[in-house]
Scaffold this active site. Structure first.
Site, PDB file in Angstrom:
ATOM      1  N   SER A  29       0.841  -1.213   0.000  1.00 39.22           N
ATOM      2  CA  SER A  29       0.000   0.000   0.000  1.00 39.22           C
ATOM      3  C   SER A  29       0.873   1.259   0.000  1.00 39.22           C
ATOM      4  O   SER A  29       0.626   2.210  -0.759  1.00 39.22           O
ATOM      5  CB  SER A  29      -0.887   0.020   1.249  1.00 39.22           C
ATOM      6  OG  SER A  29      -1.809  -1.033   1.204  1.00 39.22           O
ATOM      7  N   ARG A  33       1.585   4.251  -3.056  1.00 41.92           N
ATOM      8  CA  ARG A  33       1.338   5.671  -2.749  1.00 41.92           C
ATOM      9  C   ARG A  33       2.605   6.500  -2.892  1.00 41.92           C
ATOM     10  O   ARG A  33       2.539   7.683  -3.247  1.00 41.92           O
ATOM     11  CB  ARG A  33       0.752   5.781  -1.335  1.00 41.92           C
ATOM     12  CG  ARG A  33      -0.715   5.297  -1.282  1.00 41.92           C
ATOM     13  CD  ARG A  33      -1.137   4.945   0.127  1.00 41.92           C
ATOM     14  NE  ARG A  33      -2.553   4.629   0.266  1.00 41.92           N
ATOM     15  CZ  ARG A  33      -3.109   3.453  -0.014  1.00 41.92           C
ATOM     16  NH1 ARG A  33      -2.384   2.459  -0.489  1.00 41.92           N
ATOM     17  NH2 ARG A  33      -4.402   3.252   0.158  1.00 41.92           N
ATOM     18  N   ASP A 330      -6.997  -8.418   3.904  1.00 39.54           N
ATOM     19  CA  ASP A 330      -6.265  -9.311   2.993  1.00 39.54           C
ATOM     20  C   ASP A 330      -5.771 -10.577   3.697  1.00 39.54           C
ATOM     21  O   ASP A 330      -5.163 -11.446   3.067  1.00 39.54           O
ATOM     22  CB  ASP A 330      -5.072  -8.575   2.372  1.00 39.54           C
ATOM     23  CG  ASP A 330      -5.528  -7.436   1.469  1.00 39.54           C
ATOM     24  OD1 ASP A 330      -6.691  -7.463   1.015  1.00 39.54           O
ATOM     25  OD2 ASP A 330      -4.727  -6.506   1.237  1.00 39.54           O
ATOM     26  N   ARG A 361     -12.649 -14.378  -3.009  1.00 37.08           N
ATOM     27  CA  ARG A 361     -11.820 -15.071  -2.003  1.00 37.08           C
ATOM     28  C   ARG A 361     -12.628 -15.930  -1.055  1.00 37.08           C
ATOM     29  O   ARG A 361     -12.117 -16.910  -0.524  1.00 37.08           O
ATOM     30  CB  ARG A 361     -10.991 -14.062  -1.189  1.00 37.08           C
ATOM     31  CG  ARG A 361      -9.805 -13.579  -1.941  1.00 37.08           C
ATOM     32  CD  ARG A 361      -8.872 -12.715  -1.113  1.00 37.08           C
ATOM     33  NE  ARG A 361      -7.774 -12.319  -1.983  1.00 37.08           N
ATOM     34  CZ  ARG A 361      -7.009 -11.252  -1.823  1.00 37.08           C
ATOM     35  NH1 ARG A 361      -7.219 -10.446  -0.791  1.00 37.08           N
ATOM     36  NH2 ARG A 361      -6.045 -10.983  -2.675  1.00 37.08           N
ATOM     37  N   ARG A 405      -2.802 -14.252  -2.855  1.00 36.76           N
ATOM     38  CA  ARG A 405      -2.994 -14.603  -1.434  1.00 36.76           C
ATOM     39  C   ARG A 405      -3.581 -16.011  -1.291  1.00 36.76           C
ATOM     40  O   ARG A 405      -3.273 -16.711  -0.330  1.00 36.76           O
ATOM     41  CB  ARG A 405      -3.853 -13.557  -0.723  1.00 36.76           C
ATOM     42  CG  ARG A 405      -3.242 -12.157  -0.832  1.00 36.76           C
ATOM     43  CD  ARG A 405      -3.326 -11.322   0.395  1.00 36.76           C
ATOM     44  NE  ARG A 405      -2.904  -9.959   0.056  1.00 36.76           N
ATOM     45  CZ  ARG A 405      -1.668  -9.478   0.222  1.00 36.76           C
ATOM     46  NH1 ARG A 405      -0.715 -10.235   0.729  1.00 36.76           N
ATOM     47  NH2 ARG A 405      -1.388  -8.227  -0.128  1.00 36.76           N
TER      48      ARG A 405
HETATM   49  O1  LIG Z   1      -5.641   0.907  -0.209  1.00 41.73           O
HETATM   50  C1  LIG Z   1      -4.935  -0.113  -0.270  1.00 41.73           C
HETATM   51  O2  LIG Z   1      -3.700  -0.065  -0.415  1.00 41.73           O
HETATM   52  C2  LIG Z   1      -5.599  -1.418  -0.178  1.00 41.73           C
HETATM   53  C3  LIG Z   1      -6.899  -1.486   0.263  1.00 41.73           C
HETATM   54  C4  LIG Z   1      -7.650  -2.744   0.407  1.00 41.73           C
HETATM   55  O3  LIG Z   1      -8.616  -2.800  -0.624  1.00 41.73           O
HETATM   56  P1  LIG Z   1     -10.096  -2.142  -0.495  1.00 41.73           P
HETATM   57  O4  LIG Z   1      -9.963  -0.678  -0.487  1.00 41.73           O
HETATM   58  O5  LIG Z   1     -10.818  -2.613  -1.721  1.00 41.73           O
HETATM   59  O6  LIG Z   1     -10.643  -2.727   0.762  1.00 41.73           O
HETATM   60  C5  LIG Z   1      -6.755  -3.970   0.316  1.00 41.73           C
HETATM   61  O7  LIG Z   1      -7.540  -5.112   0.082  1.00 41.73           O
HETATM   62  C6  LIG Z   1      -5.706  -3.832  -0.759  1.00 41.73           C
HETATM   63  O8  LIG Z   1      -4.851  -4.956  -0.781  1.00 41.73           O
HETATM   64  C7  LIG Z   1      -4.834  -2.630  -0.531  1.00 41.73           C
HETATM   65  C1  LIG Z   2      -6.676  -7.104  -2.534  1.00 38.15           C
HETATM   66  C2  LIG Z   2      -5.377  -6.992  -2.781  1.00 38.15           C
HETATM   67  O1  LIG Z   2      -4.790  -6.124  -3.657  1.00 38.15           O
HETATM   68  P1  LIG Z   2      -5.399  -5.185  -4.792  1.00 38.15           P
HETATM   69  O2  LIG Z   2      -6.798  -4.791  -4.404  1.00 38.15           O
HETATM   70  O3  LIG Z   2      -4.454  -4.060  -4.862  1.00 38.15           O
HETATM   71  O4  LIG Z   2      -5.379  -5.981  -6.078  1.00 38.15           O
HETATM   72  C3  LIG Z   2      -4.386  -7.810  -2.040  1.00 38.15           C
HETATM   73  O5  LIG Z   2      -3.182  -7.543  -2.191  1.00 38.15           O
HETATM   74  O6  LIG Z   2      -4.745  -8.753  -1.306  1.00 38.15           O
END
Ligand SMILES: O=C(O)C1=C[C@@H](OP(=O)(O)O)[C@@H](O)[C@H](O)C1
Ligand SMILES: C=C(OP(=O)(O)O)C(=O)O
Length: 453
Positions: A29, A33, A330, A361, A405
């Site tokens: 994440s 960013r 996740d 998932r 995952r």
């Molecule tokens: O903002 C992020 O970096 C993320 C937000 C999450 O998704 P959602 O915003 O769809 O919950 C997560 O599942 C993803 O792996 C990373």
């Molecule tokens: C949901 C995930 O990533 P993204 O939404 O960025 O594909 C993840 O990494 O488990």
């Protein structure tokens, strides 16, 4: 790694105890960013510890296509030379985000708020994922959708306005990606944009916007103060800065659970980010009786990090409240694996968002458990996994549906079942944890097969 390549199966077999220490790769994440805020800043952003997984490399390529200068100095060390808000150029080609929901959705926020036109696409998994949740607020901010696939999916083409319209927006799902897309579009809006979330989600965008010089006010919102109102003052000057990326707790989750379930294991995982909006899995595992010690807590890159010493543990089933889901969203596939070794039922409540990840998932986890003789049931949006405190049978082959995952979770399962577990394709592991195989093998894990780099 490519979604067009032949499937690359991997098999994990039970064997010796896991020992040693490791540092997981940089947080995914924060890595996305860092590239994006680097693009939107004036001057240089120097990044240390960047996750060089496929997802983040796609965001780096998109940032370059929108005008940023990108230089790789060494492993995880990058310089981004930004163009500043309003300085983006139209990319010459489609922005291909591969498997990455975060990269594509956050960059839709960027493009949607700036006077540029760009087309977004991705692999077969990304093409199934809902983008309407991003497009809806962007339409209110003045973005035009020039083209989209059925149901608001990629491939889609956006054109942003000269200036975005500031809005107040309550997110329809607990999603840091929706929140972040709106905040990134709002960087080019005159005035204050407020995003309201009923349940707080990971706050990396807010923290990093401040680090780059934006004004962001965050206040508790709603009953019990579980929610947040995040107010961004638009049109700041973002200045390039230094970003140190801590180790990803979502990647740490795999060796962590492996150490808990492989008898006799003792593993230390170094430098793991302990942001409370990311540590729901650790909270849950501690409730299950896991022996996890938090050592040497310190600050790194504006986040608290710790070393985690993890020893094989007897686990018991627990009830995981739905409110905890954003802090471990996740991690449910790997929690389901831990739950298979626990005594009694583990009930994971409120998992509806799992249906719109790289795969469905909830369905993929249930099917993988079934293939390996693990008792489970889905009730509405809840998953209940029941173990009897002894190693499950294993022996199954698990369909990963282009989901990293799912692949990593079921390989961890196979390290402690009675019979080996195969996953049909390990290629997607490279999206978030490219060093997963060598890292796990160095701890003593018996994982057979290879994935092409
Ligand atoms: O903002 C992020 O970096 C993320 C937000 C999450 O998704 P959602 O915003 O769809 O919950 C997560 O599942 C993803 O792996 C990373
Ligand atoms: C949901 C995930 O990533 P993204 O939404 O960025 O594909 C993840 O990494 O488990």
């Amino acid at each position: 790694m490519s979604h067009d390549s032949d499937p690359q199966p991997l098999t994990a077999a039970p064997g010796q105890r896991l020992t040693g220490s490791l540092r997981p790769p940089g947080d995914k994440s924060i890595s996305h960013r860092a590239m994006i805020l680097g693009l939107l800043s004036q001057g240089e952003t120097r990044v240390e510890g960047l996750l060089e997984g496929d997802d983040v490399l796609r965001t780096a390529a998109a940032s370059r296509a929108l005008g940023a200068g990108m230089e790789r100095l060494g492993e995880g060390r990058w310089i981004v030379r930004g163009v500043g808000i309003g300085g983006l150029s139209d990319p010459a080609e489609t922005l291909d985000f591969g498997n990455a929901g975060t990269g594509s959705r956050l960059m839709m926020g960027v493009v949607g708020g700036q006077p540029v036109t760009a087309t977004f696409d991705g692999d077969a998994s990304l093409r199934k994922r809902p983008m309407r949740r991003i497009l809806d607020p962007l339409l209110r901010m003045g973005t035009e959708i020039l083209d989209e696939a059925d149901g608001g999916r990629v491939p889609l083409t956006l054109r942003g306005p000269r200036e975005a319209i500031p809005i107040t927006y309550e997110t329809p799902a607990a999603s840091a990606q929706i929140k972040s897309a709106v905040l990134l579009a709002a960087l080019n809006a005159p005035g204050i944009t407020t995003v309201i979330e009923r349940e707080a989600t990971r706050d990396h965008t807010e923290r990093m916007l401040r680090l780059f010089g934006a004004e962001v006010a965050v206040t508790p919102h709603g009953p019990g103060g579980h929610g947040r109102a995040v107010a961004l003052t638009g049109q700041p000057t973002l200045r390039g800065t230094d970003v140190v990326v801590p180790a990803d707790p979502s990647s740490a989750a795999f060796p962590l659970v492996a150490a808990l379930i492989v008898p006799g294991s003792d593993v230390t995982i170094r430098g793991v980010m302990m942001n409370p909006l990311r540590t729901g899995l650790i909270t849950t595992l501690l409730e299950m009786g896991a022996e996890i010690e938090r050592l040497d807590e310190r600050e790194e890159g504006g986040e608290t990090v710790a070393d985690l010493r993890v020893r094989a543990s007897r686990l018991k089933g627990v009830d995981v409240p739905a409110e905890r889901a954003p802090a471990m969203i996740d991690e449910y596939p790997i929690l389901a694996v831990a739950a298979a070794f626990a005594e009694g039922p583990t009930r994971m409540n409120g998992l509806h968002e799992l249906r719109v990840k790289e795969s469905d998932r909830l369905a993929a986890v249930a099917d993988g458990l079934k293939q390996n003789g693990i008792d489970h049931v889905i009730e509405g949006d809840d998953l209940i996994v029941t173990g009897d405190g002894i190693a499950p049978r294993g022996g199954g082959t698990v369909a990963t549906h282009l989901d990293h995952r799912i692949a990593m979770a079921f390989l961890v399962l196979g390290l402690a079942t009675r019979d080996p577990v195969t996953v049909d394709d390990g290629a997607m592991i490279a999206t978030s944890f490219p060093s997963f195989l060598p890292t796990m093998r160095a701890l003593g894990a018996d994982i057979r097969g290879e994935v092409a780099a």
